[in-house]
Design a protein around this motif. Structure first.
Motif, PDB file in Angstrom:
ATOM      1  N   HIS A  60       0.831  -1.205   0.000  1.00 55.78           N
ATOM      2  CA  HIS A  60       0.000   0.000   0.000  1.00 55.78           C
ATOM      3  C   HIS A  60       0.866   1.255   0.000  1.00 55.78           C
ATOM      4  CE1 HIS A  60      -3.723  -2.209   1.858  1.00 55.78           C
ATOM      5  NE2 HIS A  60      -3.455  -2.586   0.620  1.00 55.78           N
ATOM      6  N   GLU A  64       0.946   4.585  -2.488  1.00 53.40           N
ATOM      7  CA  GLU A  64       0.867   5.953  -1.978  1.00 53.40           C
ATOM      8  C   GLU A  64       2.092   6.766  -2.391  1.00 53.40           C
ATOM      9  OE1 GLU A  64       0.339   5.170   2.149  1.00 53.40           O
ATOM     10  OE2 GLU A  64      -1.659   4.291   1.842  1.00 53.40           O
ATOM     11  N   ALA A  67       1.622   8.241  -5.580  1.00 47.59           N
ATOM     12  CA  ALA A  67       0.443   9.115  -5.625  1.00 47.59           C
ATOM     13  C   ALA A  67      -0.684   8.490  -6.435  1.00 47.59           C
ATOM     14  CB  ALA A  67       0.812  10.493  -6.169  1.00 47.59           C
ATOM     15  N   ARG A  69      -4.319   6.721  -6.631  1.00 44.75           N
ATOM     16  CA  ARG A  69      -5.579   6.543  -5.914  1.00 44.75           C
ATOM     17  C   ARG A  69      -5.986   5.072  -5.971  1.00 44.75           C
ATOM     18  NH1 ARG A  69      -6.109  11.576  -8.292  1.00 44.75           N
ATOM     19  NH2 ARG A  69      -6.848  13.257  -6.928  1.00 44.75           N
ATOM     20  N   TYR A  70      -6.203   4.500  -4.797  1.00 47.50           N
ATOM     21  CA  TYR A  70      -6.615   3.102  -4.734  1.00 47.50           C
ATOM     22  C   TYR A  70      -7.486   2.904  -3.503  1.00 47.50           C
ATOM     23  CZ  TYR A  70      -3.555   2.231  -0.750  1.00 47.50           C
ATOM     24  OH  TYR A  70      -2.980   2.252   0.498  1.00 47.50           O
ATOM     25  N   SER A  71      -8.220   1.799  -3.498  1.00 46.45           N
ATOM     26  CA  SER A  71      -9.051   1.438  -2.354  1.00 46.45           C
ATOM     27  C   SER A  71      -8.788  -0.019  -2.000  1.00 46.45           C
ATOM     28  CB  SER A  71     -10.537   1.607  -2.677  1.00 46.45           C
ATOM     29  OG  SER A  71     -10.847   2.951  -2.950  1.00 46.45           O
ATOM     30  N   THR A  91      -8.730   3.317  -8.355  1.00 44.47           N
ATOM     31  CA  THR A  91      -9.989   4.074  -8.415  1.00 44.47           C
ATOM     32  C   THR A  91      -9.852   5.373  -9.178  1.00 44.47           C
ATOM     33  OG1 THR A  91      -9.445   5.036  -6.257  1.00 44.47           O
ATOM     34  CG2 THR A  91     -10.838   3.075  -6.266  1.00 44.47           C
ATOM     35  N   ARG A  92      -9.232   5.346 -10.315  1.00 41.51           N
ATOM     36  CA  ARG A  92      -9.053   6.558 -11.093  1.00 41.51           C
ATOM     37  C   ARG A  92     -10.325   6.895 -11.860  1.00 41.51           C
ATOM     38  NH1 ARG A  92      -3.643   3.733 -13.252  1.00 41.51           N
ATOM     39  NH2 ARG A  92      -2.229   4.372 -11.604  1.00 41.51           N
ATOM     40  N   GLN A  93     -10.537   8.191 -12.021  1.00 43.38           N
ATOM     41  CA  GLN A  93     -11.670   8.678 -12.800  1.00 43.38           C
ATOM     42  C   GLN A  93     -11.138   9.501 -13.973  1.00 43.38           C
ATOM     43  OE1 GLN A  93     -14.731   7.633 -12.045  1.00 43.38           O
ATOM     44  NE2 GLN A  93     -13.844   6.507 -10.324  1.00 43.38           N
ATOM     45  N   GLN A  96      -9.223  12.688 -13.275  1.00 36.77           N
ATOM     46  CA  GLN A  96      -8.023  12.629 -12.452  1.00 36.77           C
ATOM     47  C   GLN A  96      -6.805  12.393 -13.321  1.00 36.77           C
ATOM     48  OE1 GLN A  96      -9.195   9.537  -9.769  1.00 36.77           O
ATOM     49  NE2 GLN A  96     -10.494  10.871  -8.548  1.00 36.77           N
ATOM     50  N   ASP A  98      -3.688  11.114 -12.176  1.00 41.47           N
ATOM     51  CA  ASP A  98      -2.633  10.342 -11.527  1.00 41.47           C
ATOM     52  C   ASP A  98      -2.332   9.021 -12.230  1.00 41.47           C
ATOM     53  OD1 ASP A  98      -5.042   9.156 -10.873  1.00 41.47           O
ATOM     54  OD2 ASP A  98      -4.408   8.573  -8.866  1.00 41.47           O
ATOM     55  N   ARG A 101      -6.723   5.063 -16.599  1.00 40.71           N
ATOM     56  CA  ARG A 101      -7.930   4.398 -16.113  1.00 40.71           C
ATOM     57  C   ARG A 101      -8.024   2.995 -16.711  1.00 40.71           C
ATOM     58  NH1 ARG A 101     -12.245   6.433 -18.403  1.00 40.71           N
ATOM     59  NH2 ARG A 101     -11.064   7.662 -19.885  1.00 40.71           N
TER      60      ARG A 101
END
Length: 237
Positions: A60, A64, A67, A69-71, A91-93, A96, A98, A101
């Motif tokens: 994890h 991070e 940078a 995004r994850y869940s 969890t990229r949109q 975003q 970063d 997708r």
């Protein structure tokens, strides 16, 4: 003070030895240095990724560090051969910036997610810019987790998909709207096929198993990546 020539050589040799020790101790290419998302892919990267299966907090932390995004996903148990306890979703949109997708969203083991992020950052976008002058916005997949055996049969060993430790890549959507698909362009003999082969070859440096249309007919429409536990050895076709 009279310093002998031999003493000067000894001091120089000691300084070089200390510098070499620091290089060997911290160089990312060494097997004992921790995996870093900022370091180039090295000869022991796959082995280090394999070690993340026993260290989910560090896994994890690597996402991070990049940078990303994850869940974390709740553990899944579906019989003795299926499920996972270290799953994550990238969890990229679309809004975003970063990373790339995935469609559908990439839900994999954490080590697979780290591998995918390294592949995107160090291989995929560089290849896209080289061949198309743009980057990749979206990767279209056939999914990751699936409680099934290799080849989808009723007997035989279970696939790495059964532990969310694999993903099948079908196509790449570029930032300018163009789509490059494995099924449609692997044999196109142009920049699209060259791009696909370059991202396949790059994946071979990161994943334990990389399979493409060059392997067999079952893979004629996708690239299969997995992180089977092989102690750092790789199979690429």
């Amino acid at each position: 003070m009279n310093i002998s020539y031999r003493t000067i050589l000894l001091v120089i040799a000691l300084a070089l030895a200390l510098r070499g020790y620091e290089w060997v101790r911290y160089d990312h290419r060494m097997p004992w240095t921790p995996l870093s998302m900022a370091a180039p892919i090295g000869p022991f990267t796959t082995r280090k990724i394999g070690g993340l299966a026993e260290d989910t907090p560090f896994c994890h932390a690597l996402l991070e560090e990049a940078a990303i995004r994850y869940s974390p996903l709740p553990p899944v148990k579906a019989g003795p051969d299926c499920g996972y306890d270290n799953g994550v979703a990238l969890t990229r949109q679309k809004s975003q910036l970063d990373g790339i997708r995935y469609s559908p969203a990439a839900r994999t083991s954490c080590p697979m997610a780290v591998s995918l992020v390294l592949w995107e950052k160090q291989i995929v976008n560089a290849a896209a810019f080289r061949h198309f002058g743009t980057t990749v916005d979206e990767i279209i997949t056939y999914g990751s987790y699936s409680c099934r055996r290799i080849g989808g049969g009723q007997t035989g060993a279970f696939s790495e998909h059964a532990q969310a430790n694999a993903i099948d890549i079908a196509a790449f959507r570029l930032a300018d709207g163009r789509t490059v698909s494995v099924a449609g362009h692997w044999n196109a003999d142009d920049e699209r096929s060259r791009f696909l082969r370059e991202v396949r070859d790059g994946a071979c440096e990161l994943f334990s198993t990389t399979l493409s249309p060059d392997y067999n007919k079952a893979h004629e429409d996708h690239l299969h990546f997995d992180q089977a536990r092989r102690g750092g050895s790789r199979y690429c076709r």
